[in-house]
Every structure is written in C-alpha cells, then in structure tokens.
Design an enzyme around this catalytic site. Structure first.
Site, PDB file in Angstrom:
ATOM      1  N   LYS A  79       7.344   6.877 -12.960  1.00  0.00           N
ATOM      2  CA  LYS A  79       6.943   6.134 -11.762  1.00  0.00           C
ATOM      3  C   LYS A  79       8.145   5.403 -11.198  1.00  0.00           C
ATOM      4  O   LYS A  79       8.986   4.910 -11.943  1.00  0.00           O
ATOM      5  CB  LYS A  79       5.851   5.111 -12.117  1.00  0.00           C
ATOM      6  CG  LYS A  79       5.032   4.643 -10.925  1.00  0.00           C
ATOM      7  CD  LYS A  79       3.965   5.634 -10.547  1.00  0.00           C
ATOM      8  CE  LYS A  79       3.211   5.205  -9.297  1.00  0.00           C
ATOM      9  NZ  LYS A  79       2.143   6.134  -8.921  1.00  0.00           N
ATOM     10  N   GLY A 182      -7.652   2.950   2.635  1.00  0.00           N
ATOM     11  CA  GLY A 182      -6.330   3.445   3.001  1.00  0.00           C
ATOM     12  C   GLY A 182      -6.313   4.954   3.045  1.00  0.00           C
ATOM     13  O   GLY A 182      -7.311   5.609   3.379  1.00  0.00           O
ATOM     14  N   VAL A 184      -6.401   7.154   0.743  1.00  0.00           N
ATOM     15  CA  VAL A 184      -7.420   7.803  -0.089  1.00  0.00           C
ATOM     16  C   VAL A 184      -8.824   7.308   0.254  1.00  0.00           C
ATOM     17  O   VAL A 184      -9.731   8.107   0.531  1.00  0.00           O
ATOM     18  CB  VAL A 184      -7.159   7.558  -1.594  1.00  0.00           C
ATOM     19  CG1 VAL A 184      -8.230   8.239  -2.432  1.00  0.00           C
ATOM     20  CG2 VAL A 184      -5.784   8.054  -1.991  1.00  0.00           C
TER      21      VAL A 184
HETATM   22  P1  NAI Z   1      -3.022   2.744   0.826  1.00  0.00           P
HETATM   23  O1  NAI Z   1      -1.945   1.729   0.848  1.00  0.00           O
HETATM   24  O2  NAI Z   1      -3.026   3.818   1.879  1.00  0.00           O
HETATM   25  O3  NAI Z   1      -4.444   2.017   0.943  1.00  0.00           O
HETATM   26  C1  NAI Z   1      -4.819   0.905   0.202  1.00  0.00           C
HETATM   27  C2  NAI Z   1      -5.876   0.183   1.030  1.00  0.00           C
HETATM   28  O4  NAI Z   1      -6.456  -0.837   0.244  1.00  0.00           O
HETATM   29  C3  NAI Z   1      -5.300  -0.451   2.287  1.00  0.00           C
HETATM   30  O5  NAI Z   1      -6.116  -0.123   3.396  1.00  0.00           O
HETATM   31  C4  NAI Z   1      -5.340  -1.947   1.947  1.00  0.00           C
HETATM   32  O6  NAI Z   1      -5.505  -2.758   3.111  1.00  0.00           O
HETATM   33  C5  NAI Z   1      -6.542  -2.022   1.022  1.00  0.00           C
HETATM   34  N1  NAI Z   1      -6.579  -3.163   0.100  1.00  0.00           N
HETATM   35  C6  NAI Z   1      -5.564  -3.732  -0.597  1.00  0.00           C
HETATM   36  N2  NAI Z   1      -6.038  -4.733  -1.374  1.00  0.00           N
HETATM   37  C7  NAI Z   1      -7.384  -4.780  -1.169  1.00  0.00           C
HETATM   38  C8  NAI Z   1      -8.425  -5.575  -1.698  1.00  0.00           C
HETATM   39  N3  NAI Z   1      -8.182  -6.544  -2.582  1.00  0.00           N
HETATM   40  N4  NAI Z   1      -9.692  -5.338  -1.288  1.00  0.00           N
HETATM   41  C9  NAI Z   1      -9.953  -4.353  -0.400  1.00  0.00           C
HETATM   42  N5  NAI Z   1      -8.989  -3.562   0.155  1.00  0.00           N
HETATM   43  C10 NAI Z   1      -7.722  -3.777  -0.236  1.00  0.00           C
HETATM   44  O7  NAI Z   1      -3.059   3.370  -0.638  1.00  0.00           O
HETATM   45  P2  NAI Z   1      -3.704   4.733  -1.105  1.00  0.00           P
HETATM   46  O8  NAI Z   1      -2.679   5.789  -1.070  1.00  0.00           O
HETATM   47  O9  NAI Z   1      -4.993   4.953  -0.381  1.00  0.00           O
HETATM   48  O10 NAI Z   1      -3.999   4.435  -2.641  1.00  0.00           O
HETATM   49  C11 NAI Z   1      -5.097   3.645  -3.047  1.00  0.00           C
HETATM   50  C12 NAI Z   1      -5.129   3.556  -4.561  1.00  0.00           C
HETATM   51  O11 NAI Z   1      -5.224   4.851  -5.102  1.00  0.00           O
HETATM   52  C13 NAI Z   1      -3.872   2.931  -5.203  1.00  0.00           C
HETATM   53  O12 NAI Z   1      -4.233   2.232  -6.365  1.00  0.00           O
HETATM   54  C14 NAI Z   1      -3.037   4.138  -5.553  1.00  0.00           C
HETATM   55  O13 NAI Z   1      -2.143   3.858  -6.617  1.00  0.00           O
HETATM   56  C15 NAI Z   1      -4.122   5.098  -5.979  1.00  0.00           C
HETATM   57  N6  NAI Z   1      -3.750   6.485  -5.889  1.00  0.00           N
HETATM   58  C16 NAI Z   1      -3.317   7.017  -4.708  1.00  0.00           C
HETATM   59  C17 NAI Z   1      -2.975   8.350  -4.630  1.00  0.00           C
HETATM   60  C18 NAI Z   1      -2.583   8.985  -3.344  1.00  0.00           C
HETATM   61  O14 NAI Z   1      -2.573  10.230  -3.294  1.00  0.00           O
HETATM   62  N7  NAI Z   1      -2.280   8.241  -2.280  1.00  0.00           N
HETATM   63  C19 NAI Z   1      -3.011   9.216  -5.813  1.00  0.00           C
HETATM   64  C20 NAI Z   1      -3.567   8.581  -6.991  1.00  0.00           C
HETATM   65  C21 NAI Z   1      -3.881   7.254  -7.003  1.00  0.00           C
END
Ligand code: NAI
Length: 347
Positions: A79, A182, A184
């Site tokens: 990572k 976000g 995902v």
């Molecule tokens: P992202 O940054 O696009 O979205 C995260 C979303 O969560 C944002 O809209 C943000 O405003 C919101 N957020 C942050 N803190 C919050 C809270 N306390 N309560 C409610 N909403 C909150 O990230 P993404 O890519 O969607 O990833 C989301 C999760 O999934 C992360 O933990 C990431 O590590 C995990 N993940 C993502 C992958 C990917 O392909 N993007 C793959 C595997 C895991």
C-alpha cells in the site's frame, strides 16, 4: 517503534520517502511478495501524525495481501500513503516524485487508485514508472478506475450475504443503509436502486448525499445516524475502522457488507458482530472487484468480460466463507483470515 507496532505483521519492507522539492511525504508498505509483486492502491489523506499514517500503511498493506490472495491473483500485498498537507499540494510534480519512489522499488510494489486519487493521477505517476495500474483505458478493455468494479463485487457479495442470512434472492424490498457515496458507494447505490432495494444514505458531503437521495428516491440521513438506522443491511463505504465496540452495539441490521477497507477497528470486533447475530462480509473479500480489474490491466490479462467473470466469483467465495463460519462456529473474518494466511504461506 515499527517492529513493535501492534499492526506490524512481519512486513517485508516499509519505505519512508521525502521529496524536498514538492514536500512529498510518503510511505510504501510491502507486506508480502509471496504470491507476486506487492499490489495495492495509494491513499492521499490527512493524518493527525506520522504514526497514524504508518498504522494505516501497515494495516492496509496486510489487507491487500489477504485480498489479492483470496481473489486468486498472482500478486502480493502492499500500500502507498501520501500524506496530504497544505504545504504539499497534490501537484503533478508531487505525483511524479511519488512515481520516482515507486520506480525505485524495482517492481516489488505496484500502485493504483485509493481514496483521494484519480485515474488521471495514475497517468501522472506513470510518467515515472510502469508499475502503476488503474490508468484510463479504452472501452471494453480491462482496467481504469476501479471504483465501479469494486461496487460490482460489493453488490454481488451483499447479495450472497442477504441470501445466506435472510433467505432472500435479490434485493427487491431489501432495506440497505449506505455510509459514503464516493466512487464505490455511489455506484453501489445506483445498482441497488435498480435492483429494487430500499435505500437510506449518508455522506459527509451533504449536498452529494442529497443529490443521490433525490435521484434514487432514497432517504437522506445525517452521517451521525446512518450506522444506527433500522435496516436489513449496513454498507460502510467511507473510511475504515468504523466498526468498534460502541458502533457494533448500535447496529440495527442483519448484515454488514460494504467496500471500506479495514472495517473492524480491532481483531475482537469480528467476534462482537457475530455475537450479535449479525453476518459480516469480510471487507477484503467483498471489495476485491477493483483490484481484480486493475490487476488484469497490469498483468495484461484479457478484456472487460474476463474481469466481469472474475468479479462474479466473489459471490460464491463469500457464500463458502459464510457456510464455513456456521459450520465451525468461528466469526466470518477469522475464517477468511485463516484462508488468506494459508494462501500467502503464513500460519
Ligand atoms: P471516495 O473518496 O471516492 O469516497 C468516499 C466517500 O465517503 C466520499 O463521498 C466521502 O465524502 C464519504 N465519507 C467520508 N467520511 C464519511 C463519513 N464519516 N460518513 C459518511 N461518508 C463519509 O472513496 P472510494 O473509492 O469510494 O472508497 C470508499 C472505501 O472503499 C474506502 O475505504 C476505500 O479504501 C475502499 N475501497 C475502495 C476501492 C476502490 O476501488 N475505489 C477498492 C477497495 C476498497
């Protein structure tokens, strides 16, 4: 400090990198290369201090070893962390400096997107190293932003959990509470809405959550309430470590299934969830869709159809874990950890 850290798990290497010109402060943690190059996304995030960033790097890289092994990929786990700060804005120069750091690893670490990083950022990193994936790709090819692929895997894994726990095939009328909309969580919400789920959603970006709520006919809730709402499924798609003794006690669902990495705050929390009779889909198994997609891109394996078929296996993999957990009386996370550790040659 590192060798004694709670989250140190015989990581093969942890690199700290600084670039004076851009202010880059980065960590690359390589947990295991037993199955192949250590692959795992890069996170750009604000940490309270270096120790918090190190903890994230150690935990996330171990999670990637488990995830890649359980996804059947010829990849180890690693990572990248870039520490976000006002004095080091995410410029092209900073991303190129990070690319130099990756290149210096000689292929032992392969990066991709994670929170705070885009496919465009990957193209900038790629100016300095070829050990980067998740680059924009032509339609029909494997690769690109992993978010939609991750959402597809979470959708299928959640379906396995709903079938196992609730005896329901499909999502028609199933109540799902989504935390984080976000890359995902947003794509997942769209898929669930199409499949007939009844959605309650929350995001710290309130305007974004409200826009989704209007478009998908979902109920909007403040972030402080989403983990307590009465529903069939709670789906954490924000940041990790959200499930602890207090939040688990407040859960009001039958299933926890979401994409967030490192959902369990401590190793005891899987047992806590199981003791409440809640079925937990181990995070690194259910959220492997994105790495399956970008791995196919990096390894030059096939097209989008190949990726779709590989992601589809997540549903059966989780069903097997749920059955084994029932049979053995162990929490689902413990069952998955044991399977993953065996695959990477660790006891
Ligand atoms: P992202 O940054 O696009 O979205 C995260 C979303 O969560 C944002 O809209 C943000 O405003 C919101 N957020 C942050 N803190 C919050 C809270 N306390 N309560 C409610 N909403 C909150 O990230 P993404 O890519 O969607 O990833 C989301 C999760 O999934 C992360 O933990 C990431 O590590 C995990 N993940 C993502 C992958 C990917 O392909 N993007 C793959 C595997 C895991």
């Amino acid at each position: 400090m590192i060798f004694d850290a709670v989250d140190f798990d015989a990581h093969e290497a942890v690199h700290f990198a600084h670039d004076a010109g851009t202010g880059l402060n980065a960590i690359i943690a390589i947990h295991s290369t037993h199955l192949g190059p250590a692959a795992g996304g890069c996170r750009w995030w604000t940490y309270v201090d270096d120790a918090a960033a190190l903890t994230d790097a150690l935990r996330l890289s171990r999670g990637m070893s488990y995830k890649n092994a359980m996804a059947g990929l010829p990849l180890g786990g690693g990572k990248g962390i870039i520490m976000k700060s006002n004095s080091a804005p995410k410029t092209d120069a900073l991303l190129e400096a990070f690319g130099n750091v990756i290149e210096s690893q000689g292929g032992r670490y392969v990066t991709a997107e994670d929170v705070g990083m885009s496919d465009r950022d990957m193209t900038v990193i790629a100016r300095r190293t070829r050990h980067v994936t998740g680059l924009p790709v032509a339609g029909g090819a494997a690769g690109g932003n992993p978010g939609p692929s991750t959402a597809e895997g979470v959708f299928l894994g959640m379906r396995a959990a709903v079938a196992h726990k609730l005896g329901r095939a499909g999502f028609s009328g199933v109540r799902v509470a989504i935390q984080g909309l976000g890359s995902v969580g947003g794509a997942l919400a769209e898929k669930l809405a199409v499949a007939g789920a009844v959605l309650t959603i929350a995001d710290i970006d309130e305007a974004r959550a409200r826009a989704f709520a209007t478009r998908l006919d979902a109920k909007f809730l403040p972030v402080a309430e989403i983990a307590n709402v009465s529903a069939d499924v709670f789906s954490p798609n924000a940041l990790g470590a959200g499930l602890n003794a207090a939040t688990i006690a407040g859960l009001n669902v039958a299933v926890v299934a979401g994409a967030a990495n490192n959902q369990l705050a401590t190793p005891e929390d899987g047992a806590r969830i199981a003791a409440r009779g809640i079925l937990y889909a181990p995070d690194y198994v259910i959220n492997a869709g994105g790495i399956i997609n970008v791995a196919a891109e990096y390894l030059g394996q096939g097209d989008a159809a190949h990726v779709t078929a590989a992601i589809a296996k997540i549903e059966g993999r989780l069903a097997d874990i749920f059955v084994e957990a029932d049979r053995s009386g162990r929490p689902t996370d413990a069952v998955a950890d044991a399977m993953a550790r065996a695959l990477i040659g660790r006891s």
